[in-house]
Design a protein around this motif. Structure first.
Motif, PDB file in Angstrom:
ATOM      1  N   LEU A  57     -13.419 -15.805 -38.980  1.00  0.00           N
ATOM      2  CA  LEU A  57     -12.938 -15.817 -37.609  1.00  0.00           C
ATOM      3  C   LEU A  57     -12.815 -17.260 -37.145  1.00  0.00           C
ATOM      4  O   LEU A  57     -13.707 -18.072 -37.374  1.00  0.00           O
ATOM      5  N   ILE A  71      -8.226 -14.076 -37.511  1.00  0.00           N
ATOM      6  CA  ILE A  71      -9.052 -13.856 -38.703  1.00  0.00           C
ATOM      7  C   ILE A  71      -8.211 -14.289 -39.899  1.00  0.00           C
ATOM      8  O   ILE A  71      -7.100 -13.806 -40.096  1.00  0.00           O
ATOM      9  N   SER A  94     -20.464  -8.015 -37.271  1.00  0.00           N
ATOM     10  CA  SER A  94     -19.352  -8.079 -38.216  1.00  0.00           C
ATOM     11  C   SER A  94     -18.271  -8.989 -37.652  1.00  0.00           C
ATOM     12  O   SER A  94     -18.217  -9.253 -36.452  1.00  0.00           O
ATOM     13  N   SER A  96     -15.104  -8.344 -37.327  1.00  0.00           N
ATOM     14  CA  SER A  96     -14.212  -7.609 -36.422  1.00  0.00           C
ATOM     15  C   SER A  96     -14.841  -7.462 -35.046  1.00  0.00           C
ATOM     16  O   SER A  96     -14.180  -7.673 -34.011  1.00  0.00           O
ATOM     17  N   TYR A  97     -16.123  -7.091 -35.022  1.00  0.00           N
ATOM     18  CA  TYR A  97     -16.814  -6.929 -33.735  1.00  0.00           C
ATOM     19  C   TYR A  97     -16.868  -8.256 -32.990  1.00  0.00           C
ATOM     20  O   TYR A  97     -16.611  -8.312 -31.782  1.00  0.00           O
ATOM     21  N   LYS A  99     -14.822 -10.781 -33.148  1.00  0.00           N
ATOM     22  CA  LYS A  99     -13.495 -11.099 -32.602  1.00  0.00           C
ATOM     23  C   LYS A  99     -13.237 -10.308 -31.323  1.00  0.00           C
ATOM     24  O   LYS A  99     -12.792 -10.861 -30.305  1.00  0.00           O
ATOM     25  N   TYR A 100     -13.545  -9.012 -31.367  1.00  0.00           N
ATOM     26  CA  TYR A 100     -13.286  -8.187 -30.194  1.00  0.00           C
ATOM     27  C   TYR A 100     -14.171  -8.564 -29.013  1.00  0.00           C
ATOM     28  O   TYR A 100     -13.700  -8.602 -27.865  1.00  0.00           O
ATOM     29  N   ALA A 141     -15.766  -1.208 -33.384  1.00  0.00           N
ATOM     30  CA  ALA A 141     -14.684  -1.950 -34.051  1.00  0.00           C
ATOM     31  C   ALA A 141     -13.643  -1.002 -34.621  1.00  0.00           C
ATOM     32  O   ALA A 141     -12.429  -1.253 -34.517  1.00  0.00           O
ATOM     33  N   GLN A 142     -14.085   0.094 -35.225  1.00  0.00           N
ATOM     34  CA  GLN A 142     -13.149   1.069 -35.795  1.00  0.00           C
ATOM     35  C   GLN A 142     -12.292   1.712 -34.711  1.00  0.00           C
ATOM     36  O   GLN A 142     -11.083   1.897 -34.878  1.00  0.00           O
ATOM     37  N   ASP A 145      -9.830  -0.858 -33.455  1.00  0.00           N
ATOM     38  CA  ASP A 145      -8.744  -1.004 -34.435  1.00  0.00           C
ATOM     39  C   ASP A 145      -7.688   0.069 -34.216  1.00  0.00           C
ATOM     40  O   ASP A 145      -6.476  -0.206 -34.207  1.00  0.00           O
TER      41      ASP A 145
END
Length: 427
Positions: A57, A71, A94, A96-97, A99-100, A141-142, A145
């Motif tokens: 990230l 990313i 994670s 992804s988490y 970043k969000y 995160a899922q 997404d």
């Protein structure tokens, strides 16, 4: 920070990652192949080495896009205009988490400088984020997404509509100028279309405007800027002042119904016309425009439709001079010789009516699209806000609290030997 959901905690960003920067790779050093290089706005080219083995990230840390998040691909070079969030504590969060949660949080409070915005490691030292239990992070995160992919698809569809409306307007103009638009209306009527030129349907000859030096202070004389007609409609806010009195009887003063034609502009815009519908004697017009008025045998709005057609616009481009480096120009004779297909005044009236009706429909749709785009732009932030209030996915009281995870990683890091930092890129 507001009250957190059960099991969540507040974490300092530097407790879970270490912001780092690498050497700036100039554009002259980029190669045609190799490892992807990420700069301030994402991918900018390739380089022979890479700084990061795994996806990482990064935060844009300089310029107008300061604070943007990306990313990277595996084996990528993260340029010095972006800051990599390295040594991520994957036992705590994670990529992804992270970043969000940063996207939802926003980074305006860590950006300094106005002329040259930037983010430094020091700026990030007090930045905090909302940390959910690890398994809940995965669920969040899922779900994000899934939802944000749908938002992106919706954005792409909405963003494509203005181009469709532009083509629709162009097709309406083409049908109107050729007579196809009124084919059904013409049934049982005389199809009295005459092939002529603009000189036969305007009063006198087109006349160039006047462009003395403009001034920064307010005066009694306003002169239009070229941008006042570039869109094909009159924009009265695009003007400048000149410190010169123009006699009231001068032809330079515009009156409603005057047709303004851009006699010089880029090749894309040379010959663009617009109808002046402002107040009489409020503006004069510049030398880069010509002015003409319709004769009694032609409606002003119909002439504007003809001048806006693909056939006439191409004619102006093909006959413009100075296209090799200089601003293309069309002269008086070229304008007067522009082809016009002229029906009866009755049919001209019907053509104008139908075009205005269809354009009004397109304008309404365009307004609805703009409103929808605004709502969609807000939708992403609304979804993110809901996610980090703990409302997007179900919570499980059996999930290990984030505070326990955070303390464990702090303890592990405190006990770990200090690694020597290296700036050498892998190959």
């Amino acid at each position: 920070m507001s009250e957190l959901p059960i099991g969540w905690t507040e974490a300092n960003l530097l407790d879970i990652c270490q912001p780092k920067q690498w050497k700036v790779i100039s554009t002259s050093e980029l190669t045609d192949s190799g490892y992807v290089v990420y700069g301030a706005n994402g991918k900018i080219g390739f380089y022979s080495t890479y700084t990061h083995e795994k996806p990482t990230l990064m935060i844009t840390c300089r310029g107008a896009t300061c604070g943007n998040l990306h990313i990277s691909e595996p084996r990528a070079y993260i340029n010095g205009n972006a800051m990599a969030l390295d040594d991520l504590a994957e036992e705590v969060t994670s990529i992804s988490y992270l970043k969000y949660v940063l996207q939802a949080r926003g980074l305006a409070d860590v950006i300094t400088g106005s002329a040259q915005p930037q983010i430094t490691r020091q700026n990030l030292s007090d930045a905090t984020i909302k940390l959910a239990p690890l398994v809940e992070q995965t669920r969040i995160a899922q779900k994000l997404d899934e939802l944000l992919a749908q938002v992106d698809t919706l954005k792409a569809r909405i963003d494509a509509i203005p181009a469709l409306l532009k083509r629709f307007r162009q097709s309406v103009i083409a049908a109107a100028a050729s007579g196809r638009l009124t084919e059904e209306w013409r049934q049982d009527k005389s199809a009295n279309w005459i092939a002529t030129i603009l000189a036969d349907v305007i009063e006198g000859k087109p006349r160039n405007g006047y462009s003395p030096k403009t001034v920064a202070h307010e005066t009694n004389t306003r002169t239009l800027s070229l941008s006042a007609t570039t869109a094909g409609v009159f924009r009265g806010e695009s003007f400048k002042y000149i410190d010169e009195e123009i006699p009231p009887e001068s032809y330079l003063w515009l009156k409603p119904g005057d047709i303004l034609i851009q006699r010089a502009n880029t090749l894309e815009y040379v010959g663009v016309s617009a109808i002046y519908d402002g107040e009489p004697n409020k503006y004069v017009y510049p030398d880069l425009m010509m002015k003409c008025r319709a004769k009694d045998n032609a409606l002003t709005n119909f002439l504007h439709i003809c001048l806006s057609s693909h056939e006439t616009r191409k004619y102006f481009r093909d006959n413009a001079t100075g296209t090799a480096g200089n601003m293309p120009k069309i002269n008086q004779q070229t304008v007067m010789s522009a082809p016009v297909h002229l029906p009866s005044l009755q049919e001209q009236t019907e053509i104008v009516r139908q075009v205005e009706q269809l354009f009004a429909f397109a304008d309404q749709l365009e307004a609805k699209v703009a409103a929808a785009k605004t709502r969609i732009d807000h939708l992403t932030q609304s979804i993110l806000a809901k996610a980090f209030r703990g409302e997007l996915v179900p919570q499980d009281p059996n999930d290990e609290p984030a505070s326990v995870l955070l303390e464990r990683i702090k303890t592990q890091r405190a006990a770990a030997p200090k690694a020597k930092r290296t700036r050498k890129a892998s190959v």
